[in-house]
Scaffold this motif. Structure first.
Motif, PDB file in Angstrom:
ATOM      1  N   SER A   1       0.834  -1.213   0.000  1.00 15.83           N
ATOM      2  CA  SER A   1       0.000   0.000   0.000  1.00 15.83           C
ATOM      3  C   SER A   1       0.865   1.258   0.000  1.00 15.83           C
ATOM      4  O   SER A   1       0.564   2.226  -0.705  1.00 15.83           O
ATOM      5  CB  SER A   1      -0.921  -0.006   1.219  1.00 15.83           C
ATOM      6  OG  SER A   1      -0.172   0.093   2.427  1.00 15.83           O
ATOM      7  N   ASP A   2       1.950   1.235   0.778  1.00 13.69           N
ATOM      8  CA  ASP A   2       2.866   2.379   0.776  1.00 13.69           C
ATOM      9  C   ASP A   2       3.524   2.542  -0.586  1.00 13.69           C
ATOM     10  O   ASP A   2       3.707   3.666  -1.079  1.00 13.69           O
ATOM     11  CB  ASP A   2       3.937   2.193   1.858  1.00 13.69           C
ATOM     12  CG  ASP A   2       3.366   2.246   3.261  1.00 13.69           C
ATOM     13  OD1 ASP A   2       2.293   2.861   3.429  1.00 13.69           O
ATOM     14  OD2 ASP A   2       3.974   1.675   4.179  1.00 13.69           O
TER      15      ASP A   2
ATOM     16  N   ALA B   1       1.067   4.082  -3.102  1.00 16.37           N
ATOM     17  CA  ALA B   1       1.021   5.538  -2.943  1.00 16.37           C
ATOM     18  C   ALA B   1       2.305   6.172  -3.459  1.00 16.37           C
ATOM     19  O   ALA B   1       2.284   7.249  -4.060  1.00 16.37           O
ATOM     20  CB  ALA B   1       0.806   5.892  -1.473  1.00 16.37           C
TER      21      ALA B   1
ATOM     22  N   ASN C   1       3.034   9.163  -6.283  1.00 21.71           N
ATOM     23  CA  ASN C   1       3.911  10.308  -6.030  1.00 21.71           C
ATOM     24  C   ASN C   1       5.141  10.283  -6.928  1.00 21.71           C
ATOM     25  O   ASN C   1       5.612  11.320  -7.395  1.00 21.71           O
ATOM     26  CB  ASN C   1       4.338  10.316  -4.561  1.00 21.71           C
ATOM     27  CG  ASN C   1       3.175  10.544  -3.621  1.00 21.71           C
ATOM     28  OD1 ASN C   1       2.228  11.245  -3.962  1.00 21.71           O
ATOM     29  ND2 ASN C   1       3.220   9.938  -2.448  1.00 21.71           N
TER      30      ASN C   1
ATOM     31  N   VAL D   1      -4.617   8.752  -2.443  1.00 22.10           N
ATOM     32  CA  VAL D   1      -3.792   8.033  -1.463  1.00 22.10           C
ATOM     33  C   VAL D   1      -4.640   7.587  -0.272  1.00 22.10           C
ATOM     34  O   VAL D   1      -4.501   6.449   0.221  1.00 22.10           O
ATOM     35  CB  VAL D   1      -2.622   8.920  -0.993  1.00 22.10           C
ATOM     36  CG1 VAL D   1      -1.871   8.259   0.156  1.00 22.10           C
ATOM     37  CG2 VAL D   1      -1.666   9.190  -2.156  1.00 22.10           C
TER      38      VAL D   1
ATOM     39  N   ASN E   1      -5.391   3.722   1.092  1.00 19.81           N
ATOM     40  CA  ASN E   1      -5.175   3.269   2.475  1.00 19.81           C
ATOM     41  C   ASN E   1      -6.422   2.601   3.054  1.00 19.81           C
ATOM     42  O   ASN E   1      -6.333   1.585   3.770  1.00 19.81           O
ATOM     43  CB  ASN E   1      -4.756   4.448   3.351  1.00 19.81           C
ATOM     44  CG  ASN E   1      -3.352   4.927   3.030  1.00 19.81           C
ATOM     45  OD1 ASN E   1      -2.515   4.162   2.552  1.00 19.81           O
ATOM     46  ND2 ASN E   1      -3.084   6.190   3.282  1.00 19.81           N
TER      47      ASN E   1
END
Length: 305
Positions: free
Chosen positions: A235-236, A239, A243, A284, A288
């Motif tokens: 998940s990070d 995101a 970015n 984002v 999450n």
């Protein structure tokens, strides 16, 4: 589950408001748009009229209140460079970034899960060492450097791929490859570590004693129990792909929200900057929340607690 999602949504809303406030005030520290949109020899009266027309002469708190009131009506102001509503400009560019992420993330997950699982099956073996070395190298290499080298080697020297644009599938090869490299390097290490823990569990020894095939042990029994840490990091990384598209889109001339954001910062188009950050932050936050729901689907203990 419903109350949990509402709680997470409220927390995301608070974070979003704080982020919007920071972007609003920090963007105005870059200078006056009149310096870019008016001739250098423009008189003070012309500059004053320009700032008055655009509302830049008002105190910052008045501008911020006006922005928040407009935001409640989904009106984020007019873009200086496009002479169109800023939100329309951002929503036109955002699907390109989402498509880039949608193509990249499945590749990242597929490569990471297969490579990390096979590396964990025989720790210390040749494949494990090779996979660890390549993944660490990929995780440590900056995207902008890989993008520039990719253009130099595959587009300029070998002439196999185009340097920029989105006209054909070949235009997507380098951007997707660059975006895939770093998150794959990180996830391979996470999958390897998680799978090594799962493969050492007692139920795996029982499955082996019963004659279950190695493929079923790795990709059926062990993988599901080792997925939770992978989902967290994935998940990070998802995101991060959104970015990271800022760099990739700028290098490869991709007409996505990343390139739009960089151009808007350089041109001091405050309304587009604010709209781009808001839309990206919303994406984002949605990612999450979806990850939290996935937790509950994968692990019943989380769902029942």
């Amino acid at each position: 589950m419903g109350s949990f999602i509402c709680k997470r949504s409220f927390q995301s809303l608070i974070s979003l408001i704080v982020l919007v406030m920071l972007v609003f005030f920090l963007a105005r520290l870059t200078g006056s748009p009149a310096d870019l949109y008016l001739p250098q020899d423009a008189s003070a009266a012309v500059r004053h009229d320009f700032n008055e027309q655009m509302g830049f002469n008002d105190p910052l708190y008045v501008q911020f209140v006006g922005f928040m009131v407009g935001l409640l009506h989904l009106d984020m102001g007019q873009s200086l460079q496009f002479s169109r509503p800023a939100l329309d400009v951002v929503l036109q560019a955002f699907p390109t970034t989402l498509m880039l992420a949608a193509v990249t993330m499945p590749l990242v997950l597929l490569i990471s899960i297969v490579t990390g699982s096979l590396a964990a099956y025989k720790p210390g073996g040749i494949f494990d060492r090779l996979a660890s070395f390549i993944s660490l190298l990929g995780a440590a290499t900056p995207n902008f450097w890989v993008a520039i080298v990719g253009v130099l080697v595959f587009a300029v020297t070998l002439r196999l791929l185009p340097t920029s644009g989105t006209g054909t599938p070949l235009h997507w090869v380098l951007p997707v490859a660059v975006l895939t490299l770093r998150p794959t390097g990180v996830l391979v290490q996470v999958v390897r570590t998680s799978m090594m823990t799962a493969l050492s569990a007692a139920y795996i020894k029982t499955a082996r004693a019963k004659g279950v095939s190695s493929r079923a042990i790795v990709f059926v029994h062990a993988l599901r129990n080792g997925l939770l840490p992978v989902i967290t990091v994935a998940s990070d990384q998802a995101a991060g792909i959104v970015n990271g598209a800022v760099i990739v889109e700028t290098v490869f001339g991709f007409p996505g929200i990343g390139k739009l954001m960089i151009d808007s910062v350089l041109l001091r188009d405050f309304t587009v900057i604010q709209a781009a950050v808001l839309v990206t932050a919303l994406a984002v936050f949605v990612i999450n929340i979806l990850v939290d729901i996935t937790y509950a689907l994968v692990d019943p203990r989380i769902r029942y607690n």
